[in-house]
Design an enzyme around this catalytic site. Structure first.
Site, PDB file in Angstrom:
ATOM      1  CG  HIS A 206      -1.880   1.089   1.115  1.00 32.72           C
ATOM      2  ND1 HIS A 206      -2.886   1.214   0.243  1.00 32.72           N
ATOM      3  CD2 HIS A 206      -2.111   2.326   1.493  1.00 32.72           C
ATOM      4  CE1 HIS A 206      -3.779   2.352   0.000  1.00 32.72           C
ATOM      5  NE2 HIS A 206      -3.064   2.913   1.012  1.00 32.72           N
ATOM      6  CE1 TYR A 210      -1.882   7.874  -0.500  1.00 33.88           C
ATOM      7  CE2 TYR A 210      -1.522   5.536   0.202  1.00 33.88           C
ATOM      8  CZ  TYR A 210      -2.436   6.649   0.010  1.00 33.88           C
ATOM      9  OH  TYR A 210      -3.826   6.732   0.222  1.00 33.88           O
ATOM     10  CG  HIS A 357      -8.577   2.096  -7.765  1.00 32.88           C
ATOM     11  ND1 HIS A 357      -9.102   3.117  -7.122  1.00 32.88           N
ATOM     12  CD2 HIS A 357      -7.575   1.599  -6.963  1.00 32.88           C
ATOM     13  CE1 HIS A 357      -8.395   3.590  -6.312  1.00 32.88           C
ATOM     14  NE2 HIS A 357      -7.497   2.641  -6.024  1.00 32.88           N
ATOM     15  CG  PHE A 358      -4.371  -0.820  -9.215  1.00 34.98           C
ATOM     16  CD1 PHE A 358      -4.348  -0.215  -8.029  1.00 34.98           C
ATOM     17  CD2 PHE A 358      -3.926  -2.292  -9.215  1.00 34.98           C
ATOM     18  CE1 PHE A 358      -4.128  -0.804  -6.866  1.00 34.98           C
ATOM     19  CE2 PHE A 358      -3.782  -2.985  -7.985  1.00 34.98           C
ATOM     20  CZ  PHE A 358      -3.891  -2.209  -6.899  1.00 34.98           C
ATOM     21  CG  HIS A 359      -4.978   0.365 -15.622  1.00 36.23           C
ATOM     22  ND1 HIS A 359      -5.187  -0.818 -15.114  1.00 36.23           N
ATOM     23  CD2 HIS A 359      -4.227   0.095 -16.637  1.00 36.23           C
ATOM     24  CE1 HIS A 359      -4.324  -1.532 -15.601  1.00 36.23           C
ATOM     25  NE2 HIS A 359      -3.807  -1.002 -16.518  1.00 36.23           N
ATOM     26  NE  ARG A 422      -6.417  -7.835  -9.187  1.00 36.53           N
ATOM     27  CZ  ARG A 422      -5.620  -7.198  -8.329  1.00 36.53           C
ATOM     28  NH1 ARG A 422      -5.943  -7.233  -7.085  1.00 36.53           N
ATOM     29  NH2 ARG A 422      -4.602  -6.498  -8.472  1.00 36.53           N
ATOM     30  NE  ARG A 423      -3.351 -10.760  -9.136  1.00 34.50           N
ATOM     31  CZ  ARG A 423      -3.744 -10.490  -7.793  1.00 34.50           C
ATOM     32  NH1 ARG A 423      -4.797 -11.145  -7.408  1.00 34.50           N
ATOM     33  NH2 ARG A 423      -3.060  -9.538  -7.221  1.00 34.50           N
TER      34      ARG A 423
END
Length: 535
Positions: A206, A210, A357-359, A422-423
């Protein structure tokens, strides 16, 4: 510049793997030459999420430190040591993935087992970053010693916060590698505590988010104001927001493990609460940025409620690319709140919503800001000018990236809500009810991914053009000054012993009991499956 070369090569390789992924998932394209889908998935994740970001960030931060407080010859030599250790580790890990010996995804979850060299390579990347961090800490210490009563440069302060967070966070993944995963992959251990390895990974995983985000914030706080002809709204607010990120970015990894058994629900809930504390510095940043935009516009004579928007340099790619990234962070942040919510997470956990979300966050907010930085940093470092032609190409590239990512990420979010995992290679679902339901979303992802790949090719073209073909000259390194009438920055913002102590106390509070439980209550033979290497 060496860091920038590696970052851009990684962008091209990782982007190609991403294109192959979305085409394969569409069901209309078969991977050539017997390429394994999970090999390209692993390459895409590791090369972009770990290698490209780390090299760009450390290169950018070294530029900031050199510009604000300077490098000595000895420090520069050690910085090169850090670079070469990272590069050697990257090459070792990349080779093991490309030959099919490390299809373990970028999270490298056990009991999937990779070749030992993959883990050793990734560990070397971390060790190299520690060498660079030590150089940055030494630079800052010597500057403070030579300027005892002066406020440190804001950008140098931010770099130190980010590297402190990185060093504390990577202790988790290094411990997992050295104590569990590498001995297991070498055959010295037959079993592994899977839950412990995952918990240590997300202790690191996590704050990795950041580590990507804070360099973008550095540009937002201290560089974008200069680009738009304004000043920093508040030096104090910027420093305090980074201090809060240091506090609350690390002791929150359990919110990635909300559905995993073996972790006490009380501690999961506590870490969910700590996760939501990160909303505070994020909102502080949004307030600071739009305050800067408005104040600058008012000073230029633009009135009305939103008249200040007119002054923003929409035709300057150094501003436009990061601004599009800022806009993407609005839905991206909202999705993050859903991901971290104790109950709502169960609906989207391990669905393709999460890569969507990551993208939005890493691949749009962060990457577009990095591109915005590159448009002035590369010419500055190579002694060339950002020309009008390159600026126009950059605007086209930003638009392509924004359109492609909107199409692809939206399709991922919607398909995730429909339960798509996912994946997974969705072409394996051919002829099933799910294939019929998901087909349109898969094609949308293929369209969006193809647009993104063209945007990557355009970025590589721009990168080469800026290095070799732009006219020689001096390009500004835009560092903004603080507003003239801003409140003075309190000296307590640089009470480093206190900030580090609070961070460690929060980590010990959040992780001591969960990790003790995981170790003490591990079942005999925690991972009974000694899977073949490369499986």
């Amino acid at each position: 510049m060496s860091y920038m070369y590696v970052a851009m090569i990684s962008l091209l390789v990782g982007g190609l793997m991403g294109l192959l992924q979305v085409l394969a998932r569409s069901g209309e394209f078969e991977l050539p030459w017997g390429i394994n889908y999970y090999t390209i998935l692993t390459v895409h994740g590791v090369i972009l999420a770990l290698v490209m970001t780390s090299f760009f960030i450390i290169g950018f931060q070294n530029a900031l430190m050199g510009k604000t407080i300077g490098f000595s010859k000895k420090q520069l030599n050690w910085a090169w040591v850090g670079f070469w250790i990272m590069l050697i580790g990257t090459v070792i890990a990349a080779v093991t993935i490309l030959i099919g010996k490390a299809n373990v995804l970028y999270t490298f979850y056990a009991p999937l087992k990779a070749h030992p060299l993959f883990y050793i390579g990734i560990t070397l990347v971390v060790v190299g970053s520690w060498v660079t961090a030590a150089v940055n800490f030494r630079q800052f210490y010597l500057w403070k010693k030579a300027h005892p009563n002066e406020k440190s440069p804001l950008l140098a302060f931010m770099v130190i916060i980010n590297m402190l967070m990185w060093c504390i966070a990577t202790i988790g993944v290094a411990t997992s590698m050295l104590i569990e995963i590498i001995p297991w992959s070498l055959g010295y251990k037959n079993t592994i505590n899977v839950l412990l390895s995952r918990t240590l990974f997300w202790y690191f995983g996590h704050p990795l988010v950041y580590f990507w985000l804070l360099p973008a914030y550095m540009a937002w706080y201290a560089i974008i104001p200069k680009v738009i002809g304004g000043k920093i709204f508040s030096d104090s607010l910027a420093r305090f927001s980074f201090i809060l990120f240091l506090f609350f970015s690390i002791p929150v990894g359990l919110h990635h493990q909300l559905t995993e058994p073996g972790l006490d629900s009380t501690w999961k809930f506590i870490q969910v609460i700590l996760t939501f504390m990160v909303v505070i510095p994020s909102l502080m940043t949004a307030f600071s940025m739009f305050a800067t935009f408005e104040i600058t516009g008012r000073k230029k004579g633009y009135g009305g409620l939103f008249g200040w928007l007119k002054h923003l340099p929409w035709k300057d790619v150094r501003f436009l690319a990061p601004f599009v990234g800022m806009l993407a962070f609005i839905p991206g942040g909202a999705g993050g709140i859903i991901n971290a919510s104790y109950q709502i997470n169960t609906m989207v956990h391990n669905t393709i919503w999460v890569p969507g979300h990551f993208h939005l966050t890493a691949a749009t907010t962060v990457v577009l800001t990095f591109f915005g930085i590159a448009y002035w940093l590369i010419p500055h470092l190579t002694g060339r000018k950002l020309t009008d032609a390159v600026n126009r190409l950059g605007i086209y590239q930003t638009i392509l990236w924004g359109v492609g990512m909107t199409i692809m990420s939206t399709a991922m979010h919607i398909q995730g809500l429909a339960g798509a995992p996912r994946r997974s290679n969705f072409s394996d679902y051919g002829g099933t009810e799910q294939a019929a339901e998901w087909g349109a979303y898969q094609m949308a992802q293929a369209v969006g991914g193809t647009i993104l790949f063209f945007a990557i090719l355009l970025m590589i073209f721009i990168f080469i053009k800026m290095i070799f073909f732009s006219p020689k000259g001096e390009q500004e390194f835009p560092i903004a000054q603080e507003e003239d009438h801003a409140e003075p920055t309190p000296k307590w913002t640089e009470n480093w012993k206190l900030w580090i102590a609070i961070t460690l106390v929060l980590i010990l509070f959040a992780y001591t009991v969960p990790i003790m439980d995981v170790i003490q209550n591990a079942p005999p033979g925690s991972a009974p499956f000694d899977w073949p290497i490369g499986s």
